[in-house]
Design a protein around this motif. Structure first.
Motif, PDB file in Angstrom:
ATOM      1  N   HIS A  98      -4.877   9.121  13.910  1.00  0.00           N
ATOM      2  CA  HIS A  98      -5.710   8.017  13.113  1.00  0.00           C
ATOM      3  C   HIS A  98      -4.707   8.200  11.679  1.00  0.00           C
ATOM      4  N   ALA A 138      -3.077   7.932   5.954  1.00  0.00           N
ATOM      5  CA  ALA A 138      -4.295   8.218   4.957  1.00  0.00           C
ATOM      6  C   ALA A 138      -4.264   9.366   4.413  1.00  0.00           C
ATOM      7  N   TYR A 190     -11.215  -1.919  15.644  1.00  0.00           N
ATOM      8  CA  TYR A 190     -11.115  -0.646  15.691  1.00  0.00           C
ATOM      9  C   TYR A 190     -12.258   0.219  15.843  1.00  0.00           C
ATOM     10  N   ARG A 198     -10.721   2.239   7.599  1.00  0.00           N
ATOM     11  CA  ARG A 198      -9.108   2.724   7.334  1.00  0.00           C
ATOM     12  C   ARG A 198      -9.131   2.413   5.741  1.00  0.00           C
ATOM     13  N   THR A 256       0.529  -0.411  10.638  1.00  0.00           N
ATOM     14  CA  THR A 256      -1.062  -1.079  10.418  1.00  0.00           C
ATOM     15  C   THR A 256      -1.640  -0.173   8.641  1.00  0.00           C
ATOM     16  N   GLU A 257      -1.769  -1.175   7.785  1.00  0.00           N
ATOM     17  CA  GLU A 257      -1.876  -1.180   6.656  1.00  0.00           C
ATOM     18  C   GLU A 257      -3.312  -0.174   6.266  1.00  0.00           C
ATOM     19  N   VAL A 258      -2.714   0.967   5.596  1.00  0.00           N
ATOM     20  CA  VAL A 258      -4.271   1.409   4.978  1.00  0.00           C
ATOM     21  C   VAL A 258      -5.106   0.536   3.881  1.00  0.00           C
ATOM     22  N   GLU A 277      -1.121   6.827  12.409  1.00  0.00           N
ATOM     23  CA  GLU A 277      -1.941   5.446  12.002  1.00  0.00           C
ATOM     24  C   GLU A 277      -1.591   4.845  10.756  1.00  0.00           C
ATOM     25  N   THR A 278      -2.266   5.079  10.333  1.00  0.00           N
ATOM     26  CA  THR A 278      -2.479   4.884   8.663  1.00  0.00           C
ATOM     27  C   THR A 278      -2.405   5.992   7.063  1.00  0.00           C
ATOM     28  N   THR A 331       0.196   1.124   1.784  1.00  0.00           N
ATOM     29  CA  THR A 331       0.871   1.347   2.334  1.00  0.00           C
ATOM     30  C   THR A 331       1.701   2.176   1.449  1.00  0.00           C
TER      31      THR A 331
END
Lengths: 322, 276
Positions: free
Chosen positions: A200, A206, A136, A172, A8-10, A203-204, A14
């Motif tokens: 989180h 961040a 989400y 996100r 999943t794109e931030v 997945e991201t 990414t």
């Protein structure tokens, strides 16, 4: 675990490495950042460079400048001096863009519209965030066990904190600024929130500045430790580096009834002393400690690794500024 | 990690590839906060909105009937006498609402709003603008009621307070402009001083003291000039703020002028105190 894939794109992309230069991008980059409140110095020239994707544990005693630093990054306060760039923007000029790419969980549990239900409060935030992901958000609401029809003003501190966390995560963001995210949560919910945060971040990817006094709870999430003290950066190192360079040792004087020698320069904190034995947290290799002990007619009775939380604590105690 | 390898010295930042879409524009913000107001003040909207419909409808029915003006019903008297307190309530709301918007109410609430991805100045102005909706509806209702009651000789003296010039569309517009001016003055004071009542009291008190000093000095010409400028003259700010539509003529120009002046003050002070 969740229906959201690891790819999943931030928001904002990414890429961990700039495809043009091959360099890491700095999600946060500050130099000489200063802030005063009247005569009180909150930040006394902070230098900081946080690479994209990094999770930084931001620690420090009360009044060290942690919250001030987070607010300066979002242009919620104006700096008195220095330079800062967040997500490639100068917050003073393009603060709204910086805030668009940031999920902010403030220390204060507050929302100005107390009659709004949790559902309405979440909807309010969603309208400000073009990258809001309703699915989400629903997933997070389920995980956090939010009661969506409860008015904000009737929420407990823990419930409000969880709702705030949802609004910080559901778009996100490329950057997360979390100020005491587990404050007010009971132990069970705290565990769940930490697990959700870990999920989180995996997945991201961040970039995260995680500000907390409860260091042990977040040390597994972080890859860097930043300690602020009296408005200055005291420690800024990778977690692995800290683990490799710091250890807890017990030194015993060989001569009976002879006190252990005073702490050398590599000691970060003296944890205890009784007669001929002393316990230190040191920044040194085991070989260096043993060499020093040999020179001072001492034995190294015990050597063990030290957790990031204990390392941070060592730096935060009075002896930590050796 | 050492920050020496690159410099953040570019004044607006380097962008560095992050695509960060901003939040909604000004009008969308106003709509959003209108909706928020509905959620926050449902009773206020229902009660005041109900009155806003009831008053002019009642007045219109009265105007269409052939009731003896010398013997009005209690209901009609109530309508007429409601107008004045409603008029001043509307003006009070106009002054006090911006107070809540610009001060940090509740504590920490402003931080939450300031952390959203929109310009802070635009966001606060949007909140102020959205808050103007209810007072405007009320003012419009009051003035419309005055229009219907204006022709009734019994109520003439009552409605003269709130709508002496409201017999014309321009009178209604002047009344609405005066309310907007009051609202913007309240905003400007709240932005600059963090409160409305205290600086407003000081302002009014200061003007009264000034009048007394001029009066005490026996400077009749000066007193007259001051009174005319403050309350009577065509451009008088006092009359614009409270009694714009009651002067027997629709003073659009001064109401508009004071609106623009107070709006300018709002924007200027908002710019200077944006981060306060």
């Amino acid at each position: 675990m969740t229906q959201f894939s690891r790819n999943t794109e931030v928001q904002g992309g990414t890429l961990m490495v700039d495809p043009i230069t091959g360099n890491e991008r700095w999600a946060v980059h500050a130099r000489g950042l200063r802030k005063r409140y009247g005569k009180v110095v909150a930040l006394a020239g902070v230098d900081l460079a946080v690479p994209e994707g990094s999770v930084v544990l931001l620690a420090g005693p009360n009044g060290a400048g942690k919250t001030t630093l987070l607010k300066l990054l979002l242009d919620l306060l104006p700096p008195d001096g220095g330079e800062v760039e967040v997500l490639g923007r100068n917050p003073s000029h393009r603060g709204h863009e910086v805030r668009a790419g940031t999920g902010f969980l403030p220390e204060e549990v507050a929302f100005p519209f107390g009659r709004m239900s949790v559902q309405e409060m979440i909807g309010f935030h969603a309208r400000f965030r073009p990258g809001w992901d309703p699915e989400y958000a629903q997933y997070l609401a389920n995980q956090l066990e939010l009661r969506m029809d409860r008015p904000w003003k009737k929420l407990s501190k823990g419930e409000a904190r969880r709702a705030q966390l949802l609004t910080a995560l559901a778009h996100r963001p490329a950057l997360l600024l979390l100020d005491e995210p587990t404050d007010g949560l009971d132990p069970l919910v705290r565990e769940r929130v930490l697990a959700l945060l870990a999920e989180h971040l995996v997945e991201t990817g961040a970039t995260t500045l995680y500000c907390t006094h409860v260091l042990h709870e977040a040390q597994s999430l972080a890859d860097r430790l930043l300690i602020l003290r009296a408005g200055s950066v005291q420690v800024d190192e990778g977690i692995e580096e800290l683990r490799q360079t710091h250890r807890r040792v017990r030194i015993r004087s060989r001569a009976p009834d002879t006190p252990a020698p005073p702490a050398p320069a590599f000691v970060v904190r003296e944890e205890g002393r009784s007669g001929e034995e002393v316990r230190w947290v040191v920044r040194a290799s085991e070989a260096d400690v043993r060499g020093w002990a040999e020179e001072h007619a001492c034995d190294v009775a015990h050597v063990e690794g030290v957790s990031v939380a204990d390392t941070a604590l060592a730096y935060l105690t009075d002896g930590g500024d050796r | 990690m050492s920050p020496d390898s690159t410099s953040p010295a570019h004044p607006h930042g380097t962008d560095a590839g992050w695509d960060l879409p901003s939040g909604p524009g000004f009008l969308a913000l106003v709509r959003l906060h209108l909706r928020t107001l509905w959620i926050e003040l449902p009773v206020g909207w229902v009660v005041l909105g109900g009155l806003a419909i009831l008053l002019p409808v009642s007045a219109a029915l009265h105007a269409a009937s052939n009731i003896d003006p010398a013997d009005p019903s209690v209901a009609w008297l109530a309508v007429a006498w409601l107008l004045i307190p409603l008029h001043f309530l509307t003006i009070a709301v106009a002054f006090l609402w911006p107070d809540g918007v610009w001060r940090e109410v509740p504590p920490g609430g402003r931080l939450v709003l300031d952390a959203l991805p929109v310009g802070r100045r635009a966001h606060r102005m949007a909140r102020v603008t959205a808050g103007l909706g209810l007072p405007l509806v009320m003012a419009f209702s009051v003035l419309l009621t005055a229009v219907f009651l204006d022709s009734d000789p019994l109520f003439g003296a009552v409605v003269a307070w709130v709508g002496g010039a409201s017999g014309s569309p321009a009178g209604i517009l002047a009344g609405l402009l005066s309310l907007t001016a009051a609202y913007l003055l309240g905003s400007a004071l709240a932005i600059r001083f963090g409160r409305v009542i205290l600086p407003l009291s000081l302002l009014v008190g200061g003007l009264v003291i000034l009048l007394l000093i001029v009066d005490g000095a026996g400077w009749v010409a000066g007193e007259m000039a001051l009174q005319r400028w403050l309350f009577v003259g065509h451009w008088a700010p006092g009359r614009t703020l409270v009694l714009a539509a009651s002067a027997g003529s629709a003073d659009l120009a001064p109401a508009l002028l004071w609106c623009l002046i107070f709006l300018g003050l709002c924007i200027w002070w908002a710019g200077r105190h944006d981060r306060a």
